[in-house]
Design an enzyme around this catalytic site. Structure first.
Site, mmCIF file in Angstrom:
data_model
loop_
_atom_site.group_PDB
_atom_site.id
_atom_site.type_symbol
_atom_site.label_atom_id
_atom_site.label_comp_id
_atom_site.label_asym_id
_atom_site.label_seq_id
_atom_site.Cartn_x
_atom_site.Cartn_y
_atom_site.Cartn_z
ATOM 1 N N HIS A 40 54.926 -8.020 12.320
ATOM 2 C CA HIS A 40 54.953 -9.558 11.724
ATOM 3 C C HIS A 40 53.688 -9.910 11.049
ATOM 4 O O HIS A 40 52.694 -9.108 11.011
ATOM 5 C CB HIS A 40 54.970 -10.476 13.092
ATOM 6 C CG HIS A 40 56.120 -10.318 13.722
ATOM 7 N ND1 HIS A 40 57.347 -10.879 13.327
ATOM 8 C CD2 HIS A 40 56.614 -9.726 15.068
ATOM 9 C CE1 HIS A 40 58.440 -10.891 14.244
ATOM 10 N NE2 HIS A 40 57.959 -10.062 15.193
ATOM 11 N N GLU A 109 63.456 -16.124 13.319
ATOM 12 C CA GLU A 109 63.249 -17.139 12.509
ATOM 13 C C GLU A 109 62.015 -17.813 12.749
ATOM 14 O O GLU A 109 61.678 -19.156 12.632
ATOM 15 C CB GLU A 109 64.524 -18.376 12.867
ATOM 16 C CG GLU A 109 65.811 -17.919 12.743
ATOM 17 C CD GLU A 109 66.945 -18.935 13.248
ATOM 18 O OE1 GLU A 109 66.811 -19.646 14.136
ATOM 19 O OE2 GLU A 109 68.050 -18.377 13.124
#
Length: 313
Positions: A40, A109
């Protein structure tokens, strides 16, 4: 006779290498079968805390370990393009001597979903994921690739000298729904899940009750995957290889390393549902995955027991 259960640990990419190096080496010394880190740019409640890049971290970990599998938990198209990322994968495979495991998912998301622009709808994200995995497969198994798709193009994309792992590094495909499960069944050497997510109706449940609801939902999910896999394998033919099943045990409401007993119970229940691999998180000092490294040490001392056939009934 069933293969022994394999156990893995996730180390979040938050520490400078001067500190992180020792933990990655300890993961191998403890005897874990694989070690992972998140892919991430920022993550949930830790978005304002230190967070390092995935590929250089795994390359450094590969250089200071010898046996343990190393992987992404998980990479996604949210900010990865298959062509340059395939080069990264080939490099990690090379530095690790073929130990790299490519965990991939559709992308959530969260904070890095919109960092490059407006996030796609869920339907678009799923189609993008299907093409992302398929193109990665093609790139990593061919010296030169041509591709024009809905989301990606690759022209004269060269992947030389290719991966050490054959035919390519194993894909561990994260999937909770049927379309992503089909991607796992079609392209993966492993299926990964964190189990069911809870809705507003589940908020406020006592921890033990929430835990039981999670296990019940996971049993349904595992059964759904059995159906998807059977359908895909029926069309693929008898030569389709085995597919491992990875469970992120910390998808449950209760953190797996709250105690050795809770971890032991989780491993036993995961094994009963057909999971071949269980993954936990290295304890943090506070916040998400907060816990004691003493518990991790006690778990590590019992890894052989956790792998034992007695857990399989």
């Amino acid at each position: 006779m069933s293969e022994p259960l394999r156990l893995g640990v996730v180390l979040l990419p938050q520490d400078r290498w001067s500190k992180a190096r020792e933990r990655w080496q300890r993961a191998e010394e403890y005897g874990f079968d694989h070690a992972w880190t998140y892919d991430h740019l920022a993550w949930r409640s830790l978005a304002d805390e230190p967070w390092f890049a995935t590929v250089p971290l795994l390359a450094a970990a590969a250089a200071v370990t010898e046996r343990i599998g190393l992987g992404t938990w998980v990479a996604s198209p949210n900010f990865r393009h298959p062509v340059p990322f395939a080069k990264d994968v080939m490099g990690l495979d090379d530095i690790s001597g073929g130990r790299f495991l490519l965990g991939v998912g559709a992308g959530g998301e969260g904070f890095d979903a919109s960092v490059l622009g407006p996030p796609p709808t869920r339907g678009v994200r799923t189609r993008r994921f299907e093409e992302f995995v398929s193109l990665l497969d093609q790139l990593l198994t061919h010296p030169v690739t041509e591709h024009v798709g809905e989301f990606y193009e690759a022209h004269d994309a060269r992947m030389l000298p290719g991966a050490l792992a054959r035919p390519r590094p194993p894909f561990v495909v994260a999937a909770n729904g049927p379309r992503a499960m089909r991607v796992a069944a079609r392209h993966g050497q492993g299926w990964a899940t964190y189990g069911p997510t809870f809705g507003p109706e589940d908020e406020g449940l006592p921890p033990e009750q929430a835990q039981e609801r999670w296990w019940a939902g996971l049993a349904t999910m595992a059964s759904d995957f059995d159906d998807v896999l059977a359908a895909e394998r029926a069309s693929a033919g008898p030569d389709a290889g085995p597919l491992r099943r990875y469970l992120n045990l910390d998808g449950a409401p209760m953190y797996s390393l709250d105690s050795v007993d809770l971890l032991m119970e989780g491993v036993e229940r995961a094994t009963a549902l057909g999971f071949t691999d269980v993954v936990v998180h290295w304890p943090r000092d506070s916040g998400v995955y907060a816990g004691s490294e003493k518990v991790l040490e006690r778990v590590a001392a019992r890894l052989d027991d956790l792998r034992g056939d007695d857990l399989r009934g």
